[in-house]
Motif scaffolding. Structure first.
Motif, PDB file in Angstrom:
ATOM      1  N   ALA A 231      21.763  37.086  69.066  1.00 29.57           N
ATOM      2  CA  ALA A 231      22.966  37.917  69.005  1.00 29.57           C
ATOM      3  C   ALA A 231      22.597  39.364  68.719  1.00 29.57           C
ATOM      4  CB  ALA A 231      23.908  37.394  67.926  1.00 29.57           C
ATOM      5  N   ASP A 232      23.545  40.245  68.921  1.00 29.70           N
ATOM      6  CA  ASP A 232      23.335  41.662  68.605  1.00 29.70           C
ATOM      7  C   ASP A 232      23.505  41.931  67.121  1.00 29.70           C
ATOM      8  OD1 ASP A 232      23.074  42.535  71.405  1.00 29.70           O
ATOM      9  OD2 ASP A 232      25.170  41.897  71.535  1.00 29.70           O
ATOM     10  N   VAL A 233      24.327  41.130  66.485  1.00 27.89           N
ATOM     11  CA  VAL A 233      24.570  41.281  65.062  1.00 27.89           C
ATOM     12  C   VAL A 233      24.995  39.923  64.521  1.00 27.89           C
ATOM     13  CG1 VAL A 233      27.009  41.909  65.287  1.00 27.89           C
ATOM     14  CG2 VAL A 233      25.738  42.704  63.299  1.00 27.89           C
ATOM     15  N   ALA A 234      24.693  39.694  63.243  1.00 25.08           N
ATOM     16  CA  ALA A 234      25.110  38.447  62.593  1.00 25.08           C
ATOM     17  C   ALA A 234      26.087  38.778  61.471  1.00 25.08           C
ATOM     18  CB  ALA A 234      23.910  37.693  62.033  1.00 25.08           C
ATOM     19  N   VAL A 235      27.124  37.977  61.369  1.00 24.62           N
ATOM     20  CA  VAL A 235      28.064  38.051  60.256  1.00 24.62           C
ATOM     21  C   VAL A 235      27.969  36.716  59.532  1.00 24.62           C
ATOM     22  CG1 VAL A 235      30.485  38.239  59.582  1.00 24.62           C
ATOM     23  CG2 VAL A 235      29.592  39.634  61.457  1.00 24.62           C
ATOM     24  N   VAL A 236      27.447  36.746  58.317  1.00 24.88           N
ATOM     25  CA  VAL A 236      27.241  35.526  57.541  1.00 24.88           C
ATOM     26  C   VAL A 236      28.378  35.404  56.529  1.00 24.88           C
ATOM     27  CG1 VAL A 236      25.678  34.238  56.055  1.00 24.88           C
ATOM     28  CG2 VAL A 236      24.760  35.751  57.828  1.00 24.88           C
ATOM     29  N   VAL A 237      29.137  34.330  56.635  1.00 23.29           N
ATOM     30  CA  VAL A 237      30.322  34.139  55.790  1.00 23.29           C
ATOM     31  C   VAL A 237      30.007  33.068  54.752  1.00 23.29           C
ATOM     32  CG1 VAL A 237      32.807  33.791  55.741  1.00 23.29           C
ATOM     33  CG2 VAL A 237      31.712  34.670  57.821  1.00 23.29           C
ATOM     34  N   LEU A 238      29.854  33.503  53.505  1.00 18.28           N
ATOM     35  CA  LEU A 238      29.510  32.621  52.392  1.00 18.28           C
ATOM     36  C   LEU A 238      30.595  32.697  51.321  1.00 18.28           C
ATOM     37  CD1 LEU A 238      25.741  33.584  52.012  1.00 18.28           C
ATOM     38  CD2 LEU A 238      26.730  31.779  53.457  1.00 18.28           C
ATOM     39  N   GLY A 239      30.509  31.799  50.355  1.00 14.90           N
ATOM     40  CA  GLY A 239      31.482  31.842  49.270  1.00 14.90           C
ATOM     41  C   GLY A 239      31.708  30.479  48.666  1.00 14.90           C
ATOM     42  N   ASN A 240      32.928  30.257  48.192  1.00  9.61           N
ATOM     43  CA  ASN A 240      33.217  29.023  47.460  1.00  9.61           C
ATOM     44  C   ASN A 240      34.349  28.249  48.109  1.00  9.61           C
ATOM     45  OD1 ASN A 240      35.343  30.902  46.514  1.00  9.61           O
ATOM     46  ND2 ASN A 240      35.831  29.276  45.071  1.00  9.61           N
ATOM     47  N   ASP A 241      34.395  26.980  47.803  1.00  9.10           N
ATOM     48  CA  ASP A 241      35.584  26.168  48.034  1.00  9.10           C
ATOM     49  C   ASP A 241      36.347  26.187  46.716  1.00  9.10           C
ATOM     50  OD1 ASP A 241      37.429  24.035  48.006  1.00  9.10           O
ATOM     51  OD2 ASP A 241      36.269  22.912  49.472  1.00  9.10           O
ATOM     52  N   PRO A 242      37.599  26.654  46.692  1.00 13.42           N
ATOM     53  CA  PRO A 242      38.303  26.839  45.423  1.00 13.42           C
ATOM     54  C   PRO A 242      38.554  25.569  44.620  1.00 13.42           C
ATOM     55  CG  PRO A 242      39.351  28.103  47.168  1.00 13.42           C
ATOM     56  CD  PRO A 242      38.367  27.191  47.826  1.00 13.42           C
TER      57      PRO A 242
END
Length: 971
Positions: A580-591
């Protein structure tokens, strides 16, 4: 008040309480007087039954409405409260609350309640104004801010939106949660929050006061915890503070209990011996409605009847609470449906186009750009192919107090739709392993039935399928907590209560008891055992039928599983990012996992599996932006140092993906600002039960280590310049006002949103003053090159501190700074201000009773209750404790009198020093006798060894098990 009913001489519709021409109080008193004592006592429960003979409908206190109507069915879902706090936008909060209350009205009229009879309640258990002191709090998502002024103003705006604008009728009745000093979940029903007077008045009370004093809040919910050793449900502060603030509004607060909290007063708190006594104490303290034992009204009714019979409460105590409930019901239009301006609310308002647009706006304005080295906004060549990676890339989670989302625009969906409009594309990879689990006893794979994807999982070998077909996507949330999502059903694996079988039938983990979390634990003889975290039980397989049940009590009894990685998540993510040209990494929590109601977080770092995924993707594609989608802050030190961009959003509701795409692509300016400090990973946070923000060093006001991202932080795609900070005067009286003006210019090439933040700082204070303190803020939008003069009216009372010597807020004369800037750590301009007036004199301690809790400083003490109904005291937290009372005038003192109690064995004594112990002058030592009970107080005296004169810092040293309520130096 008679205990028998007043005859209804007139038809029901002609009774005085039905006459809207009469005043509210007169109508309430008329209805109250027609109710029998039993009918009034029954109204003390959350489910107030109908009184058919008077045409009074059943009434339930409470509907959850924190960020949209919850628990009643699909409704517009807005960002979590912490996300709304990040908008710093009172007008937006009011609009969100208005939409929520309109939908609550629709549910009231057009949908049957899920439990109970009658209609869905118009009392809203929202907003939460508990301050976000500790980012590890499991309910961090529910609060607005770590700052009391910020939280108070947003809470007031939300209450105004919920209650509506009519002078006589409420659209809904908002209830502030949770009073008081509630910021931990672990053992929350038995832990005590120690609040010294300065912290109580400057910090915790301040978050509640604005909405109550304005009349916007109609009620308050008491908290589960104790404060200074006394349960909040019997706190004298309900009357001495909250209801005192409300009095000028002409309406009394309706105070409700939290669920099961009345019973907690006996067990597990053991504060009272029996439930009749505890319920009576809560009613006398100001609790008007008891949420206890679910829909069972009989238990509470019986306890109150017993309390009446024993003389623990009177009819007037009952009437006082019922009067407050009836007042709310009249104001909600229950008895005047033909006059109620909100009575014609239709079902079409729920998830209406207008509310969808508001949800999108709220989600967009809550997004905070934490760091950016030019990668964002994504444009041109960087948007041809975008890899959206991570366990939250294509998922939106609801939290415990969320509404049911009518639809879900995920990050991947939002970006895919937006990029398609300009010829770009998205490849989405969650980056989690897909595994297969093979039973050792049967040799078969754990699998979902092909003919019934929601049916019970088996390991019987009858299904001729590959590891891929029988696979489960393994989500690792840290701390060994896992969720398993079936590749076949697309649903999460859950344990069924009725028969302990497993089924992959849940859209997401959820519920009060989360049945979808597991551990895969290594077995000593090889393989792994599968343990459900909720039940604590292990999976077993019936070797004859292949049926799987989670019933084993020990690992030895459990089935052994052989894990095979079918698809490696990190490798798949790296390949997608590299292409890809750019990566968007989406991390976090399950509430619902590792930080939620009843469970605090263990730490503030990302789960190791997520950190590993992020670093691997960034190594393959340096043009990587991290998007954190979370209920709370994370210490993302590595990402801040190594990635070109980091963005945060709370769980933003149904429009999250569209909002993210708009900001990431630069179609919308990032407008959010952090409502709480984001600490660094190596920053040793204070002990989580230390509520003394001054001594412990909590929040931007007192924390001394440099944060990762400060309170108020948030970057823009443009830039802003500040100039010409002016005060209307360089001096102000202690009760005066200063006009503060600053010029703000958009110095970048595009329009942008700035939150102008005004802080104050006391210089050379005689008390431990905050490093700085928010005094006002203003959110503005400027076009390129546009300049605007922003003015604030600053009453000098905003410079006040709680003076423990006088028991009142005081503005000391002296030097102060007025500061403006982008955040608490990005101050741009300062201006000096001198407050004029008489200087405070020394503290009077001779022939004046000094409360022990009114210390200036301390070491080693614990704050406790002096009595079950009122008063605070101190006790050593260990072997000894010391209290400091600064600038005390000792002229004329000849003896020390101390009010003490003691039940502990061994010796205990109290020492008085002028100056520091050991280097100052020892004035007295008193042996503290046993008094036979913690609330059995006695006065002990001793002559002073010397006749001190002048002003000294007074030190009291407590050694051994004892409690000190107050002392007096006698002349």
């Amino acid at each position: 008040m008679s205990s028998t009913s007043v005859p209804a001489e007139l038809p029901l519709d002609q009774l005085p309480f039905r006459n809207p021409a009469l005043g509210l109080r007169e109508r309430v008193e008329d209805l109250l007087g027609r109710l029998t004592l039993d009918e009034r006592v029954a109204m003390l429960h959350q489910y107030s039954p109908e009184v058919q003979r008077l045409g009074v409908a059943p009434f339930r206190t409470g509907t959850e409405a924190l960020h949209g109507v919850a628990w009643l069915g699909p409704a517009t879902t807005f960002p979590q409260a912490v996300g709304l706090g990040a908008t710093w936008d009172e007008e937006l909060l009011r609009a969100v609350a208005t939409a929520t209350s309109v939908e609550q009205r629709a549910f009231h009229y057009h949908r049957e309640p899920a439990v109970g009879s009658g209609t869905n309640s118009l009392q809203a258990w929202a907003p939460v104004v508990n301050l976000l002191r500790d980012p590890r709090w499991g309910r961090n998502e529910e609060g607005y801010s770590e700052d009391p002024l910020h939280s108070a103003r947003l809470g007031d705006a939300f209450c105004k939106g919920m209650s509506g604008d009519h002078p006589d009728y409420l659209r809904t009745a908002p209830v502030l949660k949770h009073f008081l000093a509630y910021n931990n979940e672990d053992d929350r029903c038995t832990t005590s929050s120690g609040l010294r007077p300065r912290v109580l008045h400057e910090y915790d009370l301040a978050a509640f006061r604005t909405a109550i004093a304005s009349g916007a809040a109609t009620g308050v919910m008491a908290a589960y915890n104790l404060v200074n050793g006394r349960p909040c449900h019997v706190s004298p502060l309900l009357e001495t503070e909250l209801r005192r603030w409300a009095r000028p509004t002409g309406h009394e607060l309706f105070v409700v209990s939290d669920a099961e909290a009345p019973s907690n007063l006996v067990d597990p708190e053991h504060y009272f011996d029996d439930h009749a006594e505890s319920h009576a104490a809560a009613l006398r303290a100001g609790i008007d409605s008891f949420t206890d034992h679910g829909e069972d009204t009989a238990t509470t009714f019986g306890r109150m009847q017993e309390a009446l019979a024993r003389g623990l409460i009177t009819e007037e105590d009952v009437d006082r609470a019922v009067r407050r409930q009836l007042s709310i019901r009249f104001r909600l239009g229950e008895f005047d449906p033909h006059l109620d301006p909100y009575a014609k609310t239709g079902w079409e308002v729920v998830d209406s186009p207008e509310h969808r647009e508001l949800a999108r706006r709220a989600a967009t304005e809550s997004i905070v750009l934490l760091s950016n080295d030019g990668l964002l906004p994504l444009a041109g060549e960087r948007t041809r192919r975008v890899a959206v990676v991570g366990p939250l890339a294509d998922t939106l989670f609801e939290d415990w107090y969320s509404g049911t989302m009518p639809y879900r625009i995920t990050a991947a969906t939002g970006l895919r739709t937006a990029l398609a409009e300009q010829g770009g594309e998205v490849v989405c990879v969650e980056g989690v392993d897909r595994i297969a689990l093979r039973s050792r006893s049967t040799g078969a794979l754990l699998s979902v039935p092909a003919f019934d994807p929601a049916g019970p999982l088996t390991a019987d070998g009858r299904a001729a399928e590959s590891d891929e077909e029988a696979g489960f996507d393994l989500f690792d949330w840290g701390g060994g907590v896992l969720t398993l999502r079936s590749a076949r059903s697309g649903r999460y694996v859950s344990v069924k209560d009725e028969d302990a079988t497993l089924a992959a039938d849940q859209v997401q983990p959820g519920g009060w008891d989360v049945h979808e979390t597991f551990r895969l634990e290594a077995a000593e003889d090889g393989g792994e055992v599968l343990r459900n975290i909720c039940t604590g039980k292990y999976a077993v397989v019936d070797a004859r039928t292949g049926q799987v049940r989670v019933t084993a009590g020990t690992p030895e009894q459990a089935e052994r599983w052989q894990r095979t990685v079918v698809r490696e998540g990190v490798a798949e993510a790296v390949a997608a990012a590299a292409g890809a040209d750019v990566a968007v990494v989406v991390l976090g929590n399950d509430p619902h996992i590792n930080g939620r109601e009843t469970q605090d977080r263990e730490g503030i770092t990302l789960p190791p599996a997520q950190e590993q995924l992020l670093r691997a993707v960034a190594a393959a594609r340096p043009q990587t932006a991290l998007v954190l989608m979370s209920s709370y802050p994370y210490a993302v030190d590595w990402a801040d140092e190594h990635l070109p961009a980091v963005v945060w959003t709370s769980h933003g509701g149904q429009e999250t993906g569209r909002a993210l795409a708009s900001v990431l692509l630069g179609r919308t300016e990032p407008a959010g600002r952090l409502p709480q400090t984001w600490y660094r990973a190596g920053d040793e946070l204070p002990e989580r039960l230390d509520y003394d923000i001054i001594k412990a060093g909590w929040t931007y006001q007192y924390h001394r280590a440099a944060p990762l991202y400060s309170f108020g932080h948030g970057l823009s795609y443009t830039s802003f310049g500040y100039s010409d900070l002016r005060l209307s005067s360089g001096t102000a009286a202690q009760d005066g006002t200063v006009e503060v003006t600053v010029t703000v210019a958009c110095t970048g090439g595009r329009a942008g949103t700035e939150v102008v933040q005004l802080y104050t700082r006391a210089l050379d204070a005689r008390y431990e003053a905050p490093r700085l303190r928010l005094a006002d803020f203003r959110k503005i939008v400027l076009g390129p090159g546009e300049r605007r003069e922003v003015s604030f009216t600053l009453p000098t009372e905003r410079l006040a501190h709680w003076d423990v010597a006088t028991g009142a807020f005081t503005v000391d004369p002296g030097a102060y700074e007025i500061l403006v800037g982008h955040s608490a750590e990005r101050i741009v301009l300062t201006a000096p201000l001198t407050v004029t007036g008489p200087a405070p004199g020394p503290r009077t301690v001779v022939d004046r009773r000094v409360l022990a809790v009114d210390f200036d400083d301390h070491t080693g003490l614990t704050l406790v209750d002096a009595d079950r109904t009122a008063g605070d005291a101190v006790t050593p937290g260990g072997e000894s404790a010391s209290l400091v009372f600064r600038a005390a005038d000792l002229d004329g003192a000849v003896s020390l009198e101390a009010e003490v109690s003691r039940t502990e064995p061994g010796e205990a004594w109290l020492e008085l020093w002028a100056g520091s112990p050991g280097s100052g002058t020892a004035l007295a030592r008193i042996t503290v006798p046993s008094t036979g009970g913690r609330y059995a107080w006695t006065s002990v005296t001793a002559p002073l060894s010397e006749r001190p004169s002048g002003v000294h810092d007074l030190h009291l040293v407590l050694t051994g098990g004892q409690r000190l309520a107050a002392f007096t130096l006698r002349s």
